[in-house]
Design a protein around this motif. Structure first.
Motif, short mmCIF file in Angstrom:
data_model
loop_
_atom_site.label_atom_id
_atom_site.label_comp_id
_atom_site.label_asym_id
_atom_site.label_seq_id
_atom_site.Cartn_x
_atom_site.Cartn_y
_atom_site.Cartn_z
N TYR A 273 0.22 13.53 0.63
CA TYR A 273 -1.21 13.88 0.60
C TYR A 273 -1.50 14.94 1.66
CZ TYR A 273 -6.21 12.99 -0.03
OH TYR A 273 -7.55 13.13 -0.33
N PRO A 274 -2.22 16.00 1.30
CA PRO A 274 -2.48 17.07 2.28
C PRO A 274 -3.45 16.61 3.36
CG PRO A 274 -3.68 17.49 0.22
CD PRO A 274 -2.80 16.31 -0.03
N LEU A 275 -2.97 16.53 4.59
CA LEU A 275 -3.79 16.14 5.73
C LEU A 275 -3.75 17.24 6.77
CD1 LEU A 275 -2.74 12.39 6.14
CD2 LEU A 275 -4.87 13.26 5.17
N GLU A 276 -4.84 17.36 7.53
CA GLU A 276 -4.97 18.39 8.55
C GLU A 276 -5.00 17.79 9.94
OE1 GLU A 276 -8.06 21.39 7.84
OE2 GLU A 276 -8.48 20.35 5.95
N LEU A 277 -4.55 18.57 10.92
CA LEU A 277 -4.65 18.18 12.31
C LEU A 277 -6.08 18.35 12.81
CD1 LEU A 277 -1.42 19.85 13.76
CD2 LEU A 277 -1.83 17.39 13.50
N PHE A 278 -6.50 17.51 13.72
CA PHE A 278 -7.79 17.67 14.38
C PHE A 278 -7.68 18.73 15.47
CE2 PHE A 278 -8.26 13.35 12.70
CZ PHE A 278 -9.56 13.39 12.20
N GLY A 279 -8.75 19.50 15.65
CA GLY A 279 -8.83 20.47 16.72
C GLY A 279 -9.75 19.99 17.84
N ARG A 280 -9.94 20.85 18.84
CA ARG A 280 -10.75 20.47 20.00
C ARG A 280 -12.19 20.14 19.59
NH1 ARG A 280 -14.24 22.81 23.65
NH2 ARG A 280 -14.26 21.80 25.72
N GLU A 281 -12.80 20.99 18.76
CA GLU A 281 -14.19 20.73 18.36
C GLU A 281 -14.30 19.44 17.56
OE1 GLU A 281 -15.86 24.06 16.35
OE2 GLU A 281 -15.71 25.40 18.09
N ASP A 282 -13.30 19.15 16.74
CA ASP A 282 -13.29 17.89 16.00
C ASP A 282 -13.26 16.70 16.96
OD1 ASP A 282 -13.03 19.30 13.50
OD2 ASP A 282 -10.89 19.51 13.93
N ALA A 283 -12.41 16.80 17.99
CA ALA A 283 -12.28 15.71 18.95
C ALA A 283 -13.58 15.49 19.71
CB ALA A 283 -11.13 15.99 19.91
N VAL A 284 -14.24 16.57 20.06
CA VAL A 284 -15.53 16.46 20.75
C VAL A 284 -16.54 15.72 19.88
CG1 VAL A 284 -17.53 17.79 21.58
CG2 VAL A 284 -15.20 18.48 22.22
N GLU A 285 -16.58 16.06 18.59
CA GLU A 285 -17.52 15.40 17.67
C GLU A 285 -17.20 13.91 17.53
OE1 GLU A 285 -19.28 13.74 14.19
OE2 GLU A 285 -17.12 14.11 14.36
N VAL A 286 -15.92 13.58 17.42
CA VAL A 286 -15.52 12.18 17.32
C VAL A 286 -15.92 11.41 18.58
CG1 VAL A 286 -13.52 10.62 17.26
CG2 VAL A 286 -13.63 12.57 15.69
N LEU A 287 -15.65 11.98 19.75
CA LEU A 287 -15.98 11.30 21.00
C LEU A 287 -17.48 11.15 21.18
CD1 LEU A 287 -13.39 12.82 23.50
CD2 LEU A 287 -13.40 10.53 22.51
N ASN B 269 0.83 -1.21 0.00
CA ASN B 269 0.00 0.00 0.00
C ASN B 269 0.87 1.26 0.00
OD1 ASN B 269 -2.35 -1.70 0.42
ND2 ASN B 269 -1.73 -1.82 2.57
N HIS B 270 0.23 2.36 -0.30
CA HIS B 270 0.86 3.67 -0.18
C HIS B 270 -0.12 4.59 0.55
CE1 HIS B 270 4.19 2.52 -2.82
NE2 HIS B 270 3.29 1.94 -3.58
N CYS B 271 -0.36 4.26 1.82
CA CYS B 271 -1.40 4.93 2.59
C CYS B 271 -1.13 6.43 2.68
CB CYS B 271 -1.51 4.33 3.98
SG CYS B 271 -1.95 2.59 4.00
N ILE B 272 -2.20 7.20 2.60
CA ILE B 272 -2.05 8.66 2.62
C ILE B 272 -1.57 9.16 3.98
CG2 ILE B 272 -3.81 8.98 0.84
CD1 ILE B 272 -5.76 9.77 3.06
N PHE B 273 -1.67 8.31 5.02
CA PHE B 273 -1.30 8.72 6.37
C PHE B 273 -0.07 7.99 6.89
CE2 PHE B 273 -4.63 5.50 6.32
CZ PHE B 273 -4.00 4.46 6.96
#
Length: 459
Positions: A233-247, A91-95
């Motif tokens: 591959y352009p990837l972004e960091l998660f922020g606090r609001e993103d983490a709240v939504e995931v949890l 594979n050549h995973c984007i992450f």
């Protein structure tokens, strides 16, 4: 020609030692069957009577008749743990974190493994893209489990994109075969912002929950991004609001599945709670910690083990001053643990230094990616007390070397202080604080690199 596997270790008081097997001998057959790899070896040994063909170093062949307990091992190790060539990742995973390594490091750090046998042996997570029908047949035939699967998404098109592999979309079919055969599995999702989160995460959890109870657990971990991503591959960091939504999404599934199936099943790694500024869940949420290697519940378990250990100790007035260095992620938990030690031992002072990761980039916060270079740069010239504690994850497995090849001895020499390498358990942290430096151990779990080499050859 017989396939020969060189033996490099014989355990004391083992069956092998009793039978006269020595390092440098070769294993040729078990019960008249050639040994292709570690799957064959473990499967064919699972009996109370076995016949083992050994070739001694002088060329003489011994056929050993062995009565033993069921599943009892012979007590031998091999130059190559798989007893075969390692299968590199297609594979050549984007992450992929290995693609984010800086140049000039040792070659083994750039090797990408995706070998199902390492999942069985070491708990590595594999994508199953390397597994053909015949490979799945062998796993099912030998009933080898658990198999740890890097899923990431159950959307076939999206999985092909994320793994950059046009054959990666059949993950549900392969997992269905393992499920139908009763093979125990654990799953992993590396979450990438705007790619496999949100409704895609919802879909993946829903699809994978259908594999209960054989899919025992599912972890969700945020993508790790180093500063070496030019051209990737352009990837972004998660922020606090993103983490709240995931949890919130994960906890809704936990509540539902616990009511329906008696398990929380899907778990968020500790990073999500720290990023969302939420407390780490209580121990009963983690279903026995099946995903510790993915950082799921490690902080809760460490805190629990430290306090349980302290409950069994008698307080005294010993005087100790030392420093504990760790990654940014675990620093607050380590401080709380050290405060608990001081409550019982008021003259014990531990300053906790959270090491900023300048080598890979400040967004990398885990202790396992802290380098000796950063450790030296940030601790040089400071009063560290009588010893320096570092977690075993900072070192290579079985060695005293950091990722950047700096050794523990170099740290000790340049900082002029003994270094104690602390094992994972909370009990070891407590005893490493309270006891002399000689109690330290040097080891690190293999996570990002595979160092064994294949030395199997024809007889």
């Amino acid at each position: 020609m017989k396939q020969a596997h060189c033996i490099n270790k014989v355990e004391e008081n083992s069956i092998a030692e009793e039978m006269g097997i020595e390092p440098g001998d070769f294993l040729l057959e078990i019960n008249g069957n050639p040994i292709e790899d570690v799957f064959d070896y473990h499967y064919l040994l699972n009996d109370t009577y076995v016949e083992v063909l050994i070739r001694k170093q002088d060329g003489e062949e011994w056929l050993l008749e062995i009565d033993k307990d069921y599943e009892e091992d012979l007590g031998i190790g091999f130059e190559n743990g798989l007893m075969d060539q390692y299968r590199s990742c297609t594979n050549h995973c984007i992450f992929c974190f290995i693609d984010q390594m800086p140049p000039g490091m040792r070659d083994t750090l750039y090797f990408k493994d995706d070998d199902s046998r390492l999942s069985f042996l070491q708990g590595n997570y594999v994508t199953l893209t390397n597994m053909k029908k015949e490979d799945l047949d062998r796993v099912i035939h030998y009933h080898l489990s658990p198999i740890n699967v890097s899923v990431h998404t159950t959307n076939p098109k999206l999985r092909c994109t994320m793994l950059h592999n046009r054959f990666a979309g059949d993950i549900l079919e392969k997992m269905q075969r393992l499920y139908d055969a009763g093979i125990e599995m654990n799953g992993q999702i590396v979450l990438c912002k705007g790619i496999n989160d949100g409704e895609e995460l919802e879909r993946t959890i829903r699809d994978l929950s259908a594999f209960l109870p054989y899919l025992v657990s599912l972890s969700v971990v945020p993508v790790g991004l180093s500063k070496y991503r030019e051209g990737l591959y352009p990837l972004e960091l998660f922020g606090r609001e993103d983490a709240v939504e995931v949890l919130d999404r994960i906890e809704r599934w936990q509540d539902r599945l616990y009511r329906e199936r008696g398990t929380h099943f899907v778990h968020a790694s500790d990073e999500w709670y720290l990023l969302a500024q939420r407390p780490i869940p209580q121990e009963d949420t983690y279903d026995g910690y099946p995903q510790l290697e993915n950082g799921v519940g490690m902080l809760r378990l460490l805190d629990t083990e430290v306090r349980e250990c302290l409950d069994d100790l008698e307080a005294d007035d010993r005087r100790i001053r030392c420093t504990a260095a760790t990654g940014m992620l675990a620093a607050d938990t380590i401080r709380a643990c050290c405060d608990a030690v001081r409550e019982k031992y008021p003259n014990v002072e531990v300053q906790v230094k959270s090491i900023r990761n300048d080598f890979f980039g400040n967004q990398i916060t885990v202790a396992g990616l802290v380098t000796g270079t950063d450790l030296l740069a940030q601790l040089q010239g400071q009063d560290l007390g009588e010893k320096l504690l570092i977690p075993c994850h900072m070192l290579r497995s079985g060695e005293n070397v950091f990722l950047d090849d700096v050794t523990v001895e170099e740290i000790e020499k340049q900082l002029n202080i003994p270094v104690v390498v602390v094992d994972e358990k909370g009990e070891d942290l407590v005893h490493s604080i309270l006891n002399p430096p000689s109690s330290g151990k040097h080891r690190r779990r293999q996570i990002y690199e595979q160092t064994d080499c294949s030395n199997c050859g024809p007889a």
